[in-house]
Design a protein around this motif. Sequence first.
Motif, mmCIF file in Angstrom:
data_model
loop_
_atom_site.group_PDB
_atom_site.id
_atom_site.type_symbol
_atom_site.label_atom_id
_atom_site.label_comp_id
_atom_site.label_asym_id
_atom_site.label_seq_id
_atom_site.Cartn_x
_atom_site.Cartn_y
_atom_site.Cartn_z
ATOM 1 N N PHE A 45 3.796 -2.289 -10.531
ATOM 2 C CA PHE A 45 3.063 -3.070 -9.548
ATOM 3 C C PHE A 45 3.119 -4.572 -9.826
ATOM 4 C CE2 PHE A 45 0.998 1.088 -10.106
ATOM 5 C CZ PHE A 45 1.310 1.618 -8.870
ATOM 6 N N SER A 50 3.649 -4.784 -4.083
ATOM 7 C CA SER A 50 4.105 -3.467 -4.543
ATOM 8 C C SER A 50 2.956 -2.473 -4.685
ATOM 9 C CB SER A 50 4.840 -3.590 -5.873
ATOM 10 O OG SER A 50 3.984 -4.110 -6.862
ATOM 11 N N TYR A 53 3.299 -0.087 -1.884
ATOM 12 C CA TYR A 53 4.561 0.652 -1.806
ATOM 13 C C TYR A 53 4.287 2.086 -2.238
ATOM 14 C CZ TYR A 53 9.580 1.488 -2.471
ATOM 15 O OH TYR A 53 10.863 1.977 -2.390
ATOM 16 N N ALA A 56 5.951 3.990 -5.282
ATOM 17 C CA ALA A 56 5.476 3.551 -6.593
ATOM 18 C C ALA A 56 4.126 4.181 -6.906
ATOM 19 C CB ALA A 56 5.380 2.035 -6.641
#
Length: 112
Positions: A45, A50, A53, A56
């Motif tokens: 991250f 992110s 996302y 992830a």
Amino acid sequence: MLASQTVTETRGNRASLVINIVSHSLYLLSLPVIYFVSMFSVMLFDAPGSEHYWPALVFYYALKCYPYITIVMIALAWILFIKRQYRWTYMLNAVPIVFMLLGTLPFVILSE
């Protein structure tokens, strides 16, 4: 061989015992590796945005849950082995592998 055991039950017993020992040994050997990998999983991250996302996030939670799922599945497989429910032990031995595949699958799909 006990008088109450049939030949197929004895074969299932041996096969299940060998599969339990081999797979559980490999799972226990993977736990220290997963520990070191999970120490660095927060770096998933680092990039801005992110944290939204989803691959992830899925990989992060799969990585963090793997040791607990592995230990629970090992315990349940041995309990079912003692209760002579050999077919269930095969499925329980596959759960940690399936769990990690589901954690890494979004990265493989989205990287293409």
